[in-house]
Design a protein around this motif. Structure first.
Motif, PDB file in Angstrom:
ATOM      1  N   ILE A 280       0.779  -1.244   0.000  1.00 24.08           N
ATOM      2  CA  ILE A 280       0.000   0.000   0.000  1.00 24.08           C
ATOM      3  C   ILE A 280       0.808   1.290   0.000  1.00 24.08           C
ATOM      4  N   SER A 281       2.122   1.252  -0.124  1.00 26.77           N
ATOM      5  CA  SER A 281       2.906   2.481   0.013  1.00 26.77           C
ATOM      6  C   SER A 281       3.514   2.932  -1.315  1.00 26.77           C
ATOM      7  N   VAL A 282       3.244   4.190  -1.665  1.00 24.88           N
ATOM      8  CA  VAL A 282       3.867   4.779  -2.849  1.00 24.88           C
ATOM      9  C   VAL A 282       5.378   4.829  -2.677  1.00 24.88           C
ATOM     10  N   ALA A 283       5.824   5.290  -1.503  1.00 27.14           N
ATOM     11  CA  ALA A 283       7.268   5.433  -1.266  1.00 27.14           C
ATOM     12  C   ALA A 283       7.976   4.085  -1.313  1.00 27.14           C
ATOM     13  N   GLU A 284       7.409   3.076  -0.676  1.00 29.71           N
ATOM     14  CA  GLU A 284       8.040   1.753  -0.678  1.00 29.71           C
ATOM     15  C   GLU A 284       8.082   1.172  -2.085  1.00 29.71           C
ATOM     16  N   SER A 285       7.067   1.428  -2.872  1.00 28.79           N
ATOM     17  CA  SER A 285       7.029   0.869  -4.227  1.00 28.79           C
ATOM     18  C   SER A 285       8.156   1.422  -5.104  1.00 28.79           C
ATOM     19  N   MET A 286       8.619   2.624  -4.804  1.00 25.99           N
ATOM     20  CA  MET A 286       9.731   3.195  -5.560  1.00 25.99           C
ATOM     21  C   MET A 286      11.028   2.421  -5.306  1.00 25.99           C
ATOM     22  N   ASN A 287      11.151   1.863  -4.081  1.00 24.46           N
ATOM     23  CA  ASN A 287      12.358   1.131  -3.706  1.00 24.46           C
ATOM     24  C   ASN A 287      12.232  -0.376  -3.944  1.00 24.46           C
ATOM     25  N   ASP A 288      11.016  -0.894  -3.987  1.00 28.00           N
ATOM     26  CA  ASP A 288      10.809  -2.339  -4.140  1.00 28.00           C
ATOM     27  C   ASP A 288       9.665  -2.602  -5.121  1.00 28.00           C
ATOM     28  N   PRO A 289       9.857  -2.256  -6.393  1.00 20.21           N
ATOM     29  CA  PRO A 289       8.761  -2.417  -7.361  1.00 20.21           C
ATOM     30  C   PRO A 289       8.364  -3.877  -7.584  1.00 20.21           C
ATOM     31  N   ASP A 290       9.297  -4.813  -7.398  1.00 18.47           N
ATOM     32  CA  ASP A 290       8.974  -6.223  -7.618  1.00 18.47           C
ATOM     33  C   ASP A 290       7.922  -6.718  -6.632  1.00 18.47           C
ATOM     34  N   LYS A 291       8.001  -6.248  -5.407  1.00 16.37           N
ATOM     35  CA  LYS A 291       7.017  -6.634  -4.395  1.00 16.37           C
ATOM     36  C   LYS A 291       5.620  -6.216  -4.840  1.00 16.37           C
ATOM     37  N   TYR A 292       5.502  -5.038  -5.411  1.00 16.15           N
ATOM     38  CA  TYR A 292       4.200  -4.509  -5.815  1.00 16.15           C
ATOM     39  C   TYR A 292       3.686  -5.217  -7.067  1.00 16.15           C
ATOM     40  N   GLU A 293       4.595  -5.602  -7.911  1.00 12.38           N
ATOM     41  CA  GLU A 293       4.201  -6.375  -9.088  1.00 12.38           C
ATOM     42  C   GLU A 293       3.680  -7.744  -8.671  1.00 12.38           C
ATOM     43  N   ARG A 294       4.342  -8.366  -7.716  1.00 13.72           N
ATOM     44  CA  ARG A 294       3.966  -9.707  -7.276  1.00 13.72           C
ATOM     45  C   ARG A 294       2.632  -9.706  -6.524  1.00 13.72           C
ATOM     46  N   ILE A 295       2.427  -8.729  -5.638  1.00 11.31           N
ATOM     47  CA  ILE A 295       1.226  -8.735  -4.792  1.00 11.31           C
ATOM     48  C   ILE A 295       0.045  -8.047  -5.484  1.00 11.31           C
ATOM     49  N   ASN A 296       0.248  -6.809  -5.900  1.00  9.64           N
ATOM     50  CA  ASN A 296      -0.885  -6.019  -6.396  1.00  9.64           C
ATOM     51  C   ASN A 296      -1.370  -6.470  -7.770  1.00  9.64           C
ATOM     52  N   TYR A 297      -0.446  -6.902  -8.592  1.00 15.35           N
ATOM     53  CA  TYR A 297      -0.857  -7.355  -9.917  1.00 15.35           C
ATOM     54  C   TYR A 297      -1.005  -8.878  -9.940  1.00 15.35           C
ATOM     55  N   GLY A 298       0.065  -9.596  -9.595  1.00 13.01           N
ATOM     56  CA  GLY A 298       0.011 -11.057  -9.635  1.00 13.01           C
ATOM     57  C   GLY A 298      -1.010 -11.630  -8.665  1.00 13.01           C
ATOM     58  N   GLY A 299      -1.078 -11.097  -7.451  1.00 11.42           N
ATOM     59  CA  GLY A 299      -2.039 -11.581  -6.470  1.00 11.42           C
ATOM     60  C   GLY A 299      -3.477 -11.332  -6.911  1.00 11.42           C
ATOM     61  N   SER A 300      -3.724 -10.175  -7.510  1.00  7.82           N
ATOM     62  CA  SER A 300      -5.074  -9.869  -8.000  1.00  7.82           C
ATOM     63  C   SER A 300      -5.479 -10.820  -9.118  1.00  7.82           C
ATOM     64  N   GLN A 301      -4.530 -11.161  -9.985  1.00 10.31           N
ATOM     65  CA  GLN A 301      -4.816 -12.109 -11.058  1.00 10.31           C
ATOM     66  C   GLN A 301      -5.228 -13.462 -10.492  1.00 10.31           C
ATOM     67  N   LYS A 302      -4.555 -13.908  -9.431  1.00  9.92           N
ATOM     68  CA  LYS A 302      -4.881 -15.203  -8.820  1.00  9.92           C
ATOM     69  C   LYS A 302      -6.258 -15.178  -8.156  1.00  9.92           C
ATOM     70  N   VAL A 303      -6.617 -14.059  -7.536  1.00  9.51           N
ATOM     71  CA  VAL A 303      -7.940 -13.954  -6.917  1.00  9.51           C
ATOM     72  C   VAL A 303      -9.039 -14.015  -7.984  1.00  9.51           C
ATOM     73  N   LEU A 304      -8.848 -13.304  -9.085  1.00  6.95           N
ATOM     74  CA  LEU A 304      -9.836 -13.316 -10.165  1.00  6.95           C
ATOM     75  C   LEU A 304      -9.938 -14.696 -10.811  1.00  6.95           C
ATOM     76  N   ASP A 305      -8.801 -15.341 -10.984  1.00  9.90           N
ATOM     77  CA  ASP A 305      -8.813 -16.703 -11.538  1.00  9.90           C
ATOM     78  C   ASP A 305      -9.543 -17.656 -10.598  1.00  9.90           C
ATOM     79  N   TRP A 306      -9.348 -17.457  -9.300  1.00 11.73           N
ATOM     80  CA  TRP A 306     -10.031 -18.311  -8.328  1.00 11.73           C
ATOM     81  C   TRP A 306     -11.546 -18.118  -8.438  1.00 11.73           C
ATOM     82  N   VAL A 307     -12.013 -16.879  -8.544  1.00 10.22           N
ATOM     83  CA  VAL A 307     -13.454 -16.625  -8.666  1.00 10.22           C
ATOM     84  C   VAL A 307     -14.001 -17.305  -9.916  1.00 10.22           C
ATOM     85  N   ARG A 308     -13.280 -17.174 -11.006  1.00 14.24           N
ATOM     86  CA  ARG A 308     -13.718 -17.794 -12.260  1.00 14.24           C
ATOM     87  C   ARG A 308     -13.818 -19.309 -12.101  1.00 14.24           C
ATOM     88  N   GLY A 309     -12.786 -19.916 -11.524  1.00 18.30           N
ATOM     89  CA  GLY A 309     -12.790 -21.362 -11.319  1.00 18.30           C
ATOM     90  C   GLY A 309     -13.863 -21.805 -10.337  1.00 18.30           C
TER      91      GLY A 309
END
Length: 582
Positions: A280-309
């Motif tokens: 949830i942090s703009v400042a942290e995302s500047m220093n650790d963009p991979d974490k935000y890619e994994r959770i905010n994007y990748g995690g959301s994809q898994k939740v949506l896939d779960w709903v579909r399944g």
């Protein structure tokens, strides 16, 4: 009143003689203490006229042997007046209580015919509420909080205040489940749960998520929390919890149901999904963009896939049961709607000509956090489109499609926002500084503007979006709304307000601006008003006072725990400072 005597010679023609006081008292004492006088030997001056029932009544009341009867039965005009006034006072005292019980259907209108019904508040907690018959059109009547009473009388409810120790609501409406008493404005336009409605909530232990949990429980929904405990510990014993579970791990998501009679207790059915889990942090995302890619994007994809399944699997179960004419304890339910938290950060630092910001405003994010939130919205749009496309291709085996809504939160604040978290909101950080009389530090000149929205308004927006429903055969839809108040203030003004609210002697100090900070942010709430009927109920000034009050309470609890405060009950202290104990 002295005893009346009847002239034996001609009681109807001659005026009555009032005996002397001594004669009256002697005769009355004889009447009370002597044996009953019978037969023709009875003294003529004690014979009571049979033609006057009132005299018989008064005489009988005096001759009654029970002292209680002599007290309860009035024998004089003054006595009758006193009895009348006593009954009138009793009715006046009872009227407000009866009126509140009678009007309680505004908060609990889910009983179609029963005048008296019980609602489950958890183990050993039953609220008895009265519903006026004839006013409820159907079992699932939607309730507007404008119709709700300021107070609902209930009994056998244990505990008070919010489950995780925030504000108390002495005039609030008691919950269908949980401990959160909510004011009518806090559940305005949020209907009661229908049978078997169950919500999966990712990020439910966090700041915003815990308030959404309170509202859902208050309205009677079953809630399952899935959280990795990285950003919150607001546990709620009235929910089912899947912790610590990670949305980026497929195996941590709920198992699909089998529909069998002896099904594993860990298998759950859901009708709605709220996705709040995120970094949830703009400042942290500047220093650790991979974490935000994994959770905010990748995690959301898994939740949506779960709903579909999940929906595909449950549709197969329903079809199989229909073909086999089987019945189970709880019929499998489909997920009808998913709501996810996006962010106003996707607007970036907009041109002043674009203010106030509306949903069609072009993307202008300045951080990996903003980028992942914007692309999450794209995942939700594709999720809806792909369901609709698949259903068009199929001649049979139609799978009801789940709609999706993304909510772009502006600056959210309120109780339970952790000031110890360096990435917490500016209001909680300012309150922490002011409470300790430390310098309130502002990054930049303080002329930046923000639209602050109270957390309980945000919880209501999430729930209202969740309960927007369509017909099962209609195509799914995707929508996006701003969640804001439409009013902005400068950070300098906010700092002064915080000082005043906390009675602080802190100085306001300006430091160098932070890279990536937005200069001006002001929101147009019209999309949410038109699209789902949401209007923020709490002004920024009112919300700040509520938050400051909660902060003083929790800070006082902390001092008491350390032996430096007094006046706070031990149980309330534990609830506010250690919500996980609840």
């Amino acid at each position: 009143m002295p005893t009346k005597f009847i002239d034996e010679e001609n009681s109807s023609n001659k005026p009555r003689r009032r005996p002397s006081p001594s004669t009256s008292m002697d005769s009355f004492q004889k009447l009370r203490t002597s044996d009953p006088v019978e037969g023709p030997s009875a003294p003529s001056h004690l014979e009571i006229s049979d033609q006057d029932p009132s005299r018989n009544y008064h005489s009988a009341s005096r001759s009654a042997s029970s002292p209680l009867l002599r007290v309860l039965i009035p024998t004089t005009p003054r006595g009758f007046l006193l009895l009348f006034l006593t009954l009138l006072l009793f009715l006046v005292t009872l009227f407000p209580y009866a009126k509140n019980r009678y009007n309680d259907e505004a908060a609990h209108p889910d009983s179609p015919s029963d005048f008296h019904t019980k609602h489950d508040l958890g183990p050993h907690k039953k609220a008895h509420v009265f519903v006026k018959p004839g006013n409820v059109k159907n079992k699932h009547k939607d309730v507007a909080a404008a119709d709700a009473p300021d107070e609902v009388v209930s009994d056998e409810i244990e505990g008070s205040g919010i489950a995780t120790g925030s504000e108390s609501h002495p005039a609030g409406v008691p919950p269908m489940n949980g401990l959160a008493y909510l004011a009518p404005a806090e559940f305005r336009d949020v209907r009661l749960a229908r049978p078997n409605e169950s919500v999966l909530l990712t990020g439910g232990l966090g700041f915003i998520g815990s308030h959404v949990v309170d509202l859902l429980l208050h309205r009677g929904f079953k809630v399952t929390i899935l959280d990795d405990e990285s950003n919150g510990h607001n546990h709620n014993k009235f929910c089912r919890e899947m912790v610590p579970n990670d949305i980026t791990v497929v195996g941590d998501l709920p198992k699909f149901p089998t529909g069998e009679e002896g099904e594993d207790e860990e298998v759950m059915y859901f009708t709605h999904v709220i996705h709040l889990a995120a970094a949830i942090s703009v400042a942290e995302s500047m220093n650790d963009p991979d974490k935000y890619e994994r959770i905010n994007y990748g995690g959301s994809q898994k939740v949506l896939d779960w709903v579909r399944g999940y929906n595909s699997h449950v549709s197969s179960l329903l079809q199989s049961k229909k073909n086999k004419q089987q019945k189970s304890r709880q019929p499998p339910t489909l997920v009808r709607k998913i709501v996810a938290a996006s962010s106003a950060a996707i607007y970036g630092d907009p041109d002043p000509a674009l203010l106030p910001l509306r949903e069609p405003t072009p993307y202008g994010g300045l951080s990996p956090y903003a980028d992942t939130k914007y692309r999450m919205e794209g995942l939700m749009r594709n999720f809806v489109d792909s369901q609709n496309a698949d259903n068009k291709k199929q001649d049979d085996g139609f799978v009801p499609a789940a709609s999706a809504t993304a909510l772009r939160f502006f600056n959210v604040y309120g109780p339970r926002q952790d000031p110890k978290n360096p990435y917490s909101g500016v209001i909680s950080l300012f309150l922490e500084m002011a409470s300790n009389n430390k310098n309130i530090t502002i990054l930049g000149d303080g002329l930046m503007t923000r639209d602050f929205v109270y957390v309980k308004d945000v919880a209501r927006a999430v729930t209202m979006a969740l309960l927007q429903e369509k017909d099962e055969k209609e195509p799914a839809s995707f929508s996006v709304y701003n969640v804001c108040t439409g009013t902005s203030i400068t950070i300098n003004t906010l700092a002064e307000q915080v000082k005043q609210s906390m009675g602080s002697s802190s100085d306001i100090v300006h430091l160098d601006p932070r890279e990536g900070d937005i200069r001006d942010s002001r929101c147009n709430p019209g999309g949410a008003v038109k699209g789902m009927g949401f209007v923020a109920a709490v002004s920024q000034e009112e919300g700040l006072e509520k938050t400051a009050g909660w902060f003083r309470e929790v800070n006082g609890s902390r001092l008491l725990m350390e032996g430096r405060g007094d006046g706070i009950p031990r149980r309330r202290l534990e609830e506010s400072f250690y919500p996980e104990l609840i």
